[in-house]
Scaffold this motif. Structure first.
Motif, PDB file in Angstrom:
ATOM      1  N   VAL A  37      38.625  39.559  34.979  1.00 57.32           N
ATOM      2  CA  VAL A  37      38.990  40.906  35.046  1.00 57.32           C
ATOM      3  C   VAL A  37      37.785  41.767  33.909  1.00 57.32           C
ATOM      4  CG1 VAL A  37      41.136  42.421  34.451  1.00 57.32           C
ATOM      5  CG2 VAL A  37      41.561  40.415  36.008  1.00 57.32           C
ATOM      6  N   GLY A  38      37.305  41.887  34.650  1.00 59.66           N
ATOM      7  CA  GLY A  38      36.430  43.390  33.810  1.00 59.66           C
ATOM      8  C   GLY A  38      36.554  44.582  33.824  1.00 59.66           C
ATOM      9  N   THR A  39      36.430  45.120  31.993  1.00 58.00           N
ATOM     10  CA  THR A  39      36.968  46.755  31.954  1.00 58.00           C
ATOM     11  C   THR A  39      36.338  47.445  31.408  1.00 58.00           C
ATOM     12  OG1 THR A  39      37.895  46.361  29.830  1.00 58.00           O
ATOM     13  CG2 THR A  39      39.188  45.132  31.382  1.00 58.00           C
ATOM     14  N   GLN A  40      36.786  48.633  31.753  1.00 58.34           N
ATOM     15  CA  GLN A  40      35.395  50.127  31.194  1.00 58.34           C
ATOM     16  C   GLN A  40      34.772  49.495  29.709  1.00 58.34           C
ATOM     17  OE1 GLN A  40      36.332  53.816  32.548  1.00 58.34           O
ATOM     18  NE2 GLN A  40      35.306  54.227  32.138  1.00 58.34           N
ATOM     19  N   GLY A  41      36.002  48.943  29.183  1.00 57.89           N
ATOM     20  CA  GLY A  41      35.570  48.859  27.646  1.00 57.89           C
ATOM     21  C   GLY A  41      34.678  47.735  27.334  1.00 57.89           C
ATOM     22  N   SER A  42      34.046  47.157  28.798  1.00 58.21           N
ATOM     23  CA  SER A  42      33.162  46.090  28.720  1.00 58.21           C
ATOM     24  C   SER A  42      33.226  44.556  27.626  1.00 58.21           C
ATOM     25  CB  SER A  42      32.162  46.456  27.481  1.00 58.21           C
ATOM     26  OG  SER A  42      31.400  45.421  26.913  1.00 58.21           O
ATOM     27  N   GLU A  43      34.875  44.767  28.236  1.00 57.87           N
ATOM     28  CA  GLU A  43      35.871  43.087  28.039  1.00 57.87           C
ATOM     29  C   GLU A  43      35.693  42.286  28.914  1.00 57.87           C
ATOM     30  OE1 GLU A  43      38.415  46.102  24.911  1.00 57.87           O
ATOM     31  OE2 GLU A  43      38.880  45.832  27.490  1.00 57.87           O
ATOM     32  N   ILE A  44      36.268  40.712  29.670  1.00 59.50           N
ATOM     33  CA  ILE A  44      36.054  39.874  29.974  1.00 59.50           C
ATOM     34  C   ILE A  44      37.805  39.014  29.559  1.00 59.50           C
ATOM     35  CG2 ILE A  44      35.517  38.279  32.015  1.00 59.50           C
ATOM     36  CD1 ILE A  44      33.155  39.012  31.442  1.00 59.50           C
ATOM     37  N   PHE A  45      38.829  39.781  30.952  1.00 59.36           N
ATOM     38  CA  PHE A  45      39.924  38.948  30.285  1.00 59.36           C
ATOM     39  C   PHE A  45      40.309  37.886  31.415  1.00 59.36           C
ATOM     40  CE2 PHE A  45      40.748  42.877  28.948  1.00 59.36           C
ATOM     41  CZ  PHE A  45      41.538  42.879  27.248  1.00 59.36           C
ATOM     42  N   GLU A  46      40.902  36.559  30.972  1.00 59.38           N
ATOM     43  CA  GLU A  46      40.946  35.236  31.659  1.00 59.38           C
ATOM     44  C   GLU A  46      42.842  35.879  32.642  1.00 59.38           C
ATOM     45  OE1 GLU A  46      39.412  31.381  32.942  1.00 59.38           O
ATOM     46  OE2 GLU A  46      39.506  32.122  30.952  1.00 59.38           O
ATOM     47  N   MET A  47      42.749  35.912  33.308  1.00 59.53           N
ATOM     48  CA  MET A  47      44.134  36.446  33.366  1.00 59.53           C
ATOM     49  C   MET A  47      45.118  35.174  34.421  1.00 59.53           C
ATOM     50  SD  MET A  47      44.682  40.385  34.284  1.00 59.53           S
ATOM     51  CE  MET A  47      46.529  40.017  34.226  1.00 59.53           C
ATOM     52  N   SER A  48      46.273  34.742  34.620  1.00 59.95           N
ATOM     53  CA  SER A  48      46.202  33.469  35.266  1.00 59.95           C
ATOM     54  C   SER A  48      47.449  34.766  36.470  1.00 59.95           C
ATOM     55  CB  SER A  48      48.259  33.269  34.429  1.00 59.95           C
ATOM     56  OG  SER A  48      49.347  32.696  36.221  1.00 59.95           O
ATOM     57  N   ILE A  49      47.241  34.093  37.903  1.00 61.54           N
ATOM     58  CA  ILE A  49      47.215  34.278  39.422  1.00 61.54           C
ATOM     59  C   ILE A  49      48.988  34.530  39.162  1.00 61.54           C
ATOM     60  CG2 ILE A  49      47.625  34.087  41.531  1.00 61.54           C
ATOM     61  CD1 ILE A  49      44.315  33.033  41.271  1.00 61.54           C
ATOM     62  N   ILE A  50      49.739  33.536  38.635  1.00 60.02           N
ATOM     63  CA  ILE A  50      50.958  33.323  38.461  1.00 60.02           C
ATOM     64  C   ILE A  50      51.453  34.468  38.090  1.00 60.02           C
ATOM     65  CG2 ILE A  50      52.764  31.902  38.374  1.00 60.02           C
ATOM     66  CD1 ILE A  50      50.816  30.323  40.062  1.00 60.02           C
ATOM     67  N   ASP A  51      52.148  34.578  36.474  1.00 57.35           N
ATOM     68  CA  ASP A  51      52.324  35.451  36.427  1.00 57.35           C
ATOM     69  C   ASP A  51      51.785  36.676  35.000  1.00 57.35           C
ATOM     70  OD1 ASP A  51      50.703  34.213  33.847  1.00 57.35           O
ATOM     71  OD2 ASP A  51      52.691  33.168  33.276  1.00 57.35           O
ATOM     72  N   GLY A  52      49.699  37.059  35.165  1.00 58.57           N
ATOM     73  CA  GLY A  52      49.027  37.489  34.825  1.00 58.57           C
ATOM     74  C   GLY A  52      49.129  37.738  33.419  1.00 58.57           C
ATOM     75  N   SER A  53      49.598  36.621  32.914  1.00 57.89           N
ATOM     76  CA  SER A  53      49.495  36.363  31.068  1.00 57.89           C
ATOM     77  C   SER A  53      48.031  35.954  30.849  1.00 57.89           C
ATOM     78  CB  SER A  53      50.382  35.103  30.956  1.00 57.89           C
ATOM     79  OG  SER A  53      49.990  33.755  31.503  1.00 57.89           O
ATOM     80  N   ASN A  54      47.842  36.123  29.590  1.00 61.43           N
ATOM     81  CA  ASN A  54      46.265  36.180  28.935  1.00 61.43           C
ATOM     82  C   ASN A  54      46.656  34.907  29.285  1.00 61.43           C
ATOM     83  OD1 ASN A  54      44.214  36.030  28.161  1.00 61.43           O
ATOM     84  ND2 ASN A  54      44.499  37.378  26.617  1.00 61.43           N
ATOM     85  N   VAL A  55      45.408  33.828  29.835  1.00 59.57           N
ATOM     86  CA  VAL A  55      44.672  32.232  29.502  1.00 59.57           C
ATOM     87  C   VAL A  55      44.206  31.949  28.832  1.00 59.57           C
ATOM     88  CG1 VAL A  55      44.158  30.284  30.607  1.00 59.57           C
ATOM     89  CG2 VAL A  55      44.948  31.824  31.923  1.00 59.57           C
ATOM     90  N   ASN A  56      43.778  32.647  28.026  1.00 61.48           N
ATOM     91  CA  ASN A  56      42.818  32.707  26.484  1.00 61.48           C
ATOM     92  C   ASN A  56      44.041  33.272  25.571  1.00 61.48           C
ATOM     93  OD1 ASN A  56      40.545  30.942  27.207  1.00 61.48           O
ATOM     94  ND2 ASN A  56      40.364  32.699  29.036  1.00 61.48           N
TER      95      ASN A  56
END
Length: 338
Positions: A37-56
């Motif tokens: 997920v890339g945000t307008q805050g210039s961030e890239i998050f990696e989320m779990s498709i199962i529960d939406g948690s932050n993988v990292n």
């Protein structure tokens, strides 16, 4: 036709570590069960498709500055860390080995300059953005932070214009704050940052400042490409610059003077302007960044006509800043507009 079915709904705000949570880009790894997920805050998050948690864990995979320009760059005097500050008001600390920000602080407003003290324990920040018709409420403010926790140590203001450069003296006793209002303000860093003197340059806005190794003098460049010198004890300008011909400067971030005159083209029609430079800690080379985004590496001193050098393309037009990491292990640059 088959209808699309909403199987999962995730809210980026639940990650609680995004500066601007508006989603700008997505990519799905179905086999790995991950969502980028890339945000307008210039961030890239990696989320779990199962529960939406932050993988990292707790933060993004990578982040940067997200609005305006970025001119603020300072390298730690002994660690392989550096700090950046942008118009977005984000003060970030970076690990040069991992290329990741390990701590950040969102300020009320943005700034263009910052500097570590000689011990690396303090980080001074200058607030404001030049060229605006109406100055911000905090333009001209300088703030000193603990460089580890980013907790505020001191805040003061004597100018109403953007702070263009800021530096501690080599002995750590003086903080020099250079303003768009053409003045350089000198503060007693060991005495609660009481104001000691004001250097009135008058010619144009101040662009860069450098202390001599004995912390007694400053060289000051301005927007009109003038170079002046002043005493740090009382702020008095030195009428005969030749009296400092044998002085050694602790840093060379001022793109004017004998030691760097070789990189200026004789043909003024080329319209080249060196917007930032830094001399290596070993004093054997000096790097420059010009208004075309070209990064140059030169032998120091660079005073001969047409000196040989290395040129790299790294940034877009507009400039930015360059600085050597501790021990000259690497050269860091930021592009103002990219």
């Amino acid at each position: 036709e088959d209808e699309l079915e909403n199987t999962h709904t995730f809210d980026v705000r639940d990650l609680k570590s995004s500066l601007v949570t508006r989603v700008r880009s997505l990519d799905v790894d179905e086999e790995g069960g991950r969502l980028l997920v890339g945000t307008q805050g210039s961030e890239i998050f990696e989320m779990s498709i199962i529960d939406g948690s932050n993988v990292n864990g707790t933060g993004p995979l990578i982040k940067g500055h997200h609005s305006g320009e970025v001119w603020g760059l300072a390298t730690h005097p002994s660690k392989l860390n550096y700090a950046t500050l942008g118009d977005d008001g984000v003060l970030s600390l970076w690990d040069a080995a991992t290329f990741k920000s390990f701590k950040y602080l969102k300020l009320d407003t943005g700034g263009r300059t910052l500097a570590y003290d000689p011990s690396g324990e303090l980080l001074a920040v200058g607030i404001g953005k030049p060229g605006t018709k109406k100055a911000g409420k905090k333009d001209g403010t300088f703030i000193v932070f603990d460089s580890s926790s980013l907790s505020q140590v001191h805040e003061d203001r004597d100018s109403n214009d953007c702070i263009m450069d800021i530096k501690f003296s080599p002995d750590g006793k003086t903080l020099a704050v250079a303003s768009f209002d053409t003045n350089v303000y000198l503060y007693n860093a060991k005495d609660g940052y009481s104001k000691r003197a004001v250097i009135k340059c008058a010619g144009s806005w101040v662009t860069h400042i450098d202390f001599t190794v004995d912390s007694q003098y400053l060289q000051i460049s301005d927007g009109a490409h003038s170079l002046v010198f002043a005493e740090c004890t009382n702020g008095v300008q030195i009428p005969t610059p030749a009296s400092l011909k044998d002085a050694t400067f602790a840093t060379v971030t001022t793109p004017l003077g004998w030691g760097v005159k070789g990189w200026w083209p004789k043909n003024i029609k080329e319209e080249v302007d060196v917007v930032s430079c830094d001399r290596s800690m070993s004093s054997t080379e000096v790097s420059s960044l010009d208004n075309y985004g070209r990064l140059g590496v030169w032998r120091f001193p660079c005073h001969a006509d047409n000196p040989g050098h290395l040129t790299y393309r790294g940034h877009s037009i507009g400039g930015g800043k360059v600085a050597y990491l501790a021990g000259d292990s690497a050269l860091v640059s930021v592009g103002a507009k990219d």
